[in-house]
Design a protein around this motif. Structure first.
Motif, PDB file in Angstrom:
ATOM      1  N   ALA A  62      -0.509  -0.757  -4.163  1.00  0.00           N
ATOM      2  CA  ALA A  62      -0.897   0.359  -4.991  1.00  0.00           C
ATOM      3  C   ALA A  62      -1.959   0.902  -4.878  1.00  0.00           C
ATOM      4  N   MET A  63      -3.162   0.239  -4.553  1.00  0.00           N
ATOM      5  CA  MET A  63      -4.557   0.558  -4.283  1.00  0.00           C
ATOM      6  C   MET A  63      -4.443   1.443  -2.865  1.00  0.00           C
ATOM      7  N   THR A  64      -3.694   0.955  -1.874  1.00  0.00           N
ATOM      8  CA  THR A  64      -3.758   1.445  -0.629  1.00  0.00           C
ATOM      9  C   THR A  64      -3.077   3.027  -0.900  1.00  0.00           C
ATOM     10  N   ASN A  65      -2.122   2.930  -1.691  1.00  0.00           N
ATOM     11  CA  ASN A  65      -1.334   4.224  -1.927  1.00  0.00           C
ATOM     12  C   ASN A  65      -2.385   5.136  -2.578  1.00  0.00           C
ATOM     13  N   ALA A  66      -3.254   4.579  -3.225  1.00  0.00           N
ATOM     14  CA  ALA A  66      -4.181   5.583  -4.004  1.00  0.00           C
ATOM     15  C   ALA A  66      -5.386   6.093  -3.118  1.00  0.00           C
ATOM     16  N   ALA A  67      -5.702   5.304  -2.142  1.00  0.00           N
ATOM     17  CA  ALA A  67      -6.853   5.577  -1.417  1.00  0.00           C
ATOM     18  C   ALA A  67      -6.424   6.354  -0.151  1.00  0.00           C
ATOM     19  N   MET A  68      -5.172   6.031   0.122  1.00  0.00           N
ATOM     20  CA  MET A  68      -4.720   6.605   1.334  1.00  0.00           C
ATOM     21  C   MET A  68      -4.934   8.228   1.734  1.00  0.00           C
ATOM     22  N   PRO A  69      -4.251   9.035   0.566  1.00  0.00           N
ATOM     23  CA  PRO A  69      -4.480  10.479   0.757  1.00  0.00           C
ATOM     24  C   PRO A  69      -5.664  10.972   1.243  1.00  0.00           C
ATOM     25  N   ARG A  70      -6.782  10.582   0.726  1.00  0.00           N
ATOM     26  CA  ARG A  70      -8.177  11.108   0.863  1.00  0.00           C
ATOM     27  C   ARG A  70      -8.719  10.536   2.345  1.00  0.00           C
ATOM     28  N   LEU A  71      -8.293   9.474   2.479  1.00  0.00           N
ATOM     29  CA  LEU A  71      -8.839   8.816   3.789  1.00  0.00           C
ATOM     30  C   LEU A  71      -8.083   9.224   4.857  1.00  0.00           C
ATOM     31  N   THR A  72      -6.777   9.417   4.786  1.00  0.00           N
ATOM     32  CA  THR A  72      -6.068   9.909   5.844  1.00  0.00           C
ATOM     33  C   THR A  72      -6.588  11.584   6.092  1.00  0.00           C
ATOM     34  N   GLU A  73      -6.754  12.322   5.067  1.00  0.00           N
ATOM     35  CA  GLU A  73      -7.193  13.609   5.389  1.00  0.00           C
ATOM     36  C   GLU A  73      -8.504  13.493   5.968  1.00  0.00           C
ATOM     37  N   ALA A  74      -9.345  12.634   5.842  1.00  0.00           N
ATOM     38  CA  ALA A  74     -10.619  12.453   6.443  1.00  0.00           C
ATOM     39  C   ALA A  74     -10.352  11.755   7.895  1.00  0.00           C
ATOM     40  N   GLY A  75      -9.440  11.576   8.112  1.00  0.00           N
ATOM     41  CA  GLY A  75      -9.280  10.594   9.530  1.00  0.00           C
ATOM     42  C   GLY A  75      -9.644   9.567   9.643  1.00  0.00           C
ATOM     43  N   VAL A  76      -9.599   8.727   8.521  1.00  0.00           N
ATOM     44  CA  VAL A  76     -10.031   7.191   8.553  1.00  0.00           C
ATOM     45  C   VAL A  76      -8.899   6.409   8.648  1.00  0.00           C
ATOM     46  N   LEU A  77      -8.983   5.489   9.591  1.00  0.00           N
ATOM     47  CA  LEU A  77      -7.939   4.483   9.691  1.00  0.00           C
ATOM     48  C   LEU A  77      -8.176   3.271   8.799  1.00  0.00           C
ATOM     49  N   MET A  78      -6.902   3.229   8.257  1.00  0.00           N
ATOM     50  CA  MET A  78      -6.917   1.943   7.257  1.00  0.00           C
ATOM     51  C   MET A  78      -5.904   0.959   7.928  1.00  0.00           C
ATOM     52  N   GLY A  79      -6.321  -0.424   7.532  1.00  0.00           N
ATOM     53  CA  GLY A  79      -5.592  -1.343   8.107  1.00  0.00           C
ATOM     54  C   GLY A  79      -5.338  -2.526   7.099  1.00  0.00           C
ATOM     55  N   SER A  80      -4.151  -2.879   6.731  1.00  0.00           N
ATOM     56  CA  SER A  80      -4.312  -3.978   5.360  1.00  0.00           C
ATOM     57  C   SER A  80      -3.881  -5.189   6.022  1.00  0.00           C
ATOM     58  N   PRO A  81      -4.435  -6.580   5.380  1.00  0.00           N
ATOM     59  CA  PRO A  81      -4.058  -7.672   5.763  1.00  0.00           C
ATOM     60  C   PRO A  81      -2.676  -8.292   4.802  1.00  0.00           C
ATOM     61  N   SER A  82      -2.463  -7.439   3.823  1.00  0.00           N
ATOM     62  CA  SER A  82      -1.549  -7.915   2.978  1.00  0.00           C
ATOM     63  C   SER A  82      -0.330  -7.051   2.542  1.00  0.00           C
ATOM     64  N   ASN A  83      -0.374  -5.812   2.796  1.00  0.00           N
ATOM     65  CA  ASN A  83       0.591  -4.926   2.388  1.00  0.00           C
ATOM     66  C   ASN A  83       1.927  -5.304   2.638  1.00  0.00           C
ATOM     67  N   SER A  84       2.914  -5.221   1.827  1.00  0.00           N
ATOM     68  CA  SER A  84       4.211  -5.753   2.183  1.00  0.00           C
ATOM     69  C   SER A  84       5.464  -4.669   1.848  1.00  0.00           C
ATOM     70  N   GLY A  85       4.861  -3.505   0.982  1.00  0.00           N
ATOM     71  CA  GLY A  85       6.110  -2.810   0.645  1.00  0.00           C
ATOM     72  C   GLY A  85       6.585  -2.023   1.973  1.00  0.00           C
ATOM     73  N   THR A  86       7.889  -1.847   1.873  1.00  0.00           N
ATOM     74  CA  THR A  86       8.645  -1.214   2.973  1.00  0.00           C
ATOM     75  C   THR A  86       8.390   0.069   3.101  1.00  0.00           C
ATOM     76  N   ALA A  87       8.130   1.030   1.969  1.00  0.00           N
ATOM     77  CA  ALA A  87       7.826   2.450   1.953  1.00  0.00           C
ATOM     78  C   ALA A  87       6.687   2.572   3.051  1.00  0.00           C
ATOM     79  N   LEU A  88       5.757   1.745   3.235  1.00  0.00           N
ATOM     80  CA  LEU A  88       4.848   2.072   3.969  1.00  0.00           C
ATOM     81  C   LEU A  88       4.946   2.031   5.481  1.00  0.00           C
ATOM     82  N   THR A  89       6.068   1.421   5.778  1.00  0.00           N
ATOM     83  CA  THR A  89       6.466   1.410   7.254  1.00  0.00           C
ATOM     84  C   THR A  89       6.316   2.920   8.019  1.00  0.00           C
ATOM     85  N   GLY A  90       5.567   3.245   8.800  1.00  0.00           N
ATOM     86  CA  GLY A  90       5.382   4.298   9.454  1.00  0.00           C
ATOM     87  C   GLY A  90       4.987   5.624   8.561  1.00  0.00           C
ATOM     88  N   VAL A  91       4.035   5.086   7.726  1.00  0.00           N
ATOM     89  CA  VAL A  91       3.612   6.158   6.681  1.00  0.00           C
ATOM     90  C   VAL A  91       2.870   6.999   7.578  1.00  0.00           C
TER      91      VAL A  91
END
Length: 430
Positions: A125-154
């Motif tokens: 949920a916190m990845t989902n919350a942070a992602m829109p602004r970080l992606t818009e800014a061109g910052v790469l995110m990498g999670s050691p723990s996210n398992s939600g299937t909806a994040l595949t290829g997001v």
């Protein structure tokens, strides 16, 4: 065309956290277009962390935090990236959904520091919350723990070193077949987590000629999320004469186990997954079960087991922080590998910005083959001679897919003892 100001996107991020808290969402909408790159330092690899310093997941902080620190030290001790030391420029708190201002403020801090890579978040949920602004800014995110299937290829500015939930279904099917089971019943709660694992489990069992006798997709036997009495379902399962029962749920697990016990089902033939492989001992907060009830039952938890050598490397690093004792090493291998992969990708690409790292991640993970290496210094030497590499790290994952997921991953298999507590027994690949 709607124009979103920084204040607008920050407000949307806060709403996203609140929404996840209310709906239990586990994914985010696919982002088709990359954000515009900020003025990142292409000569020096600057990274940050977005980990749970506070909130309900804060008990998971020690492992990833120590592992990230250790990875940076190992990289720098081996010569750094592009001849320069890696710099940790921000350590932000992901918090949790109970206080959405925490993640919003943390994203502000990250954008101000402008790293090329952010390790985190731990919570989906916190990845989902942070992602829109970080992606818009061109910052790469990498999670050691996210398992939600909806994040595949997001999007191509996100990757993870943890397997998606669907892969757990494959690993569970492999385990059940390895155990020689022939007739399997599944009690699955009707939510995305449970049904995704069930669907992949069913596919794997079919491939291995193991019969699924209850809980088949399309049979309408899923359990409502608010159900509390499972006596009818337990009786229906017992009537199919299974030699194994899988429970795919979380809060309902204790009641389901009690219902199966009332039907005299041999609970040594029970299989649980990461959300419910819990300690059910009599002294636990939930009250647990009588000693011996679950002895022999199996549980499964994603991730490589931390060996003693790695633990001893992490201990002094953790002791230097405010965490002190290393109470949890969960997701430490995955966090370590994420940092190493990023460093190797920057080295291969010849620049330390997010876009270059993203473009080279799959290659250094072994997606294109290459010489196998397991330590940063070893991999760096190969890259400097122009060789392609396949980094095989602590987490035991396979090369990254085109969707930036691990192609394979290790899952710990746990066996319940006489005190109804899960103990590590072996591992299996998914």
């Amino acid at each position: 065309m709607q124009v979103c100001t920084r204040k607008t996107t920050r407000a949307l991020a806060i709403l996203a956290v609140v929404g996840c808290a209310l709906t239990g969402c586990s994914g985010t909408e696919n982002v088709a277009v990359r954000g515009e790159d900020r003025d990142q330092n292409a000569d020096v690899l600057q990274i940050g962390t977005l980990l749970p310093q506070t909130g309900e997941l804060s008990y998971l902080l020690p492992g990833p935090q120590a592992a990230a620190t250790l990875a940076v030290r190992d990289v720098n001790d081996a010569g750094g990236v592009l001849g320069q030391d890696v710099e940790v420029v921000v350590e932000a708190d992901e918090g949790d959904s109970s206080d959405p201002m925490v993640i919003a403020d943390s994203v502000d801090d990250i954008l101000a520091a402008d790293p090329a890579f952010v390790l985190g978040a731990v919570g989906t949920a916190m990845t989902n919350a942070a992602m829109p602004r970080l992606t818009e800014a061109g910052v790469l995110m990498g999670s050691p723990s996210n398992s939600g299937t909806a994040l595949t290829g997001v999007n191509d500015l996100y990757f993870r070193t943890a397997p998606p939930d669907s892969m757990q279904g494959t690993a569970l099917g492999n385990l059940i077949a390895r155990d020689g089971r022939e007739r399997v019943a599944v009690l699955v709660v009707d939510d995305e987590y449970g049904t995704v694992i069930r669907d992949r489990l069913e596919e794997t069992l079919n491939e291995k000629d193991v019969e699924l006798v209850y809980g088949v997709e399309g049979a309408g036997e899923e359990l409502p999320t608010d159900q509390t009495d499972f006596s009818a379902e337990a009786a229906a399962v017992q009537a199919t004469d299974p030699d194994a029962v899988v429970v795919l749920g979380s809060d309902q697990t204790r009641q389901i186990i009690s219902a199966l016990a009332d039907q005299d089902f041999d609970l040594a033939d029970l299989y649980l997954v990461d959300r419910n492989t819990n300690d059910f001992g009599p002294e636990t907060e939930t009250g647990g079960f009588d000693p011996g009830l679950l002895e022999g039952a199996h549980g499964m938890i994603p991730g490589a087991r931390v060996d003693e050598e790695f633990r001893q490397q992490l201990l002094p690093v953790s002791e230097e922080t405010e965490n002190g004792e290393l109470d949890s090493v969960n997701y430490a291998p995955e966090a370590y590998d994420a940092v190493i992969l990023v460093a190797l990708a920057a080295q291969r690409g010849g620049a330390a910005d997010s876009r270059t790292i993203s473009d080279n991640l799959r290659a250094v993970s072994g997606a294109d083959g290459g010489a196998t290496c397991s330590a940063y210094g070893e991999c760096l030497a190969l890259l400097e001679t122009g060789e392609e590499i396949h980094y095989q790290g602590r987490a035991g994952i396979g090369p990254m897919t085109e969707d930036n997921d691990p192609s394979t991953a290790q899952f710990g298999v746990y066996e319940y003892d006489e005190n109804n507590a899960p103990a590590y027994a072996s591992s299996i690949e998914g």
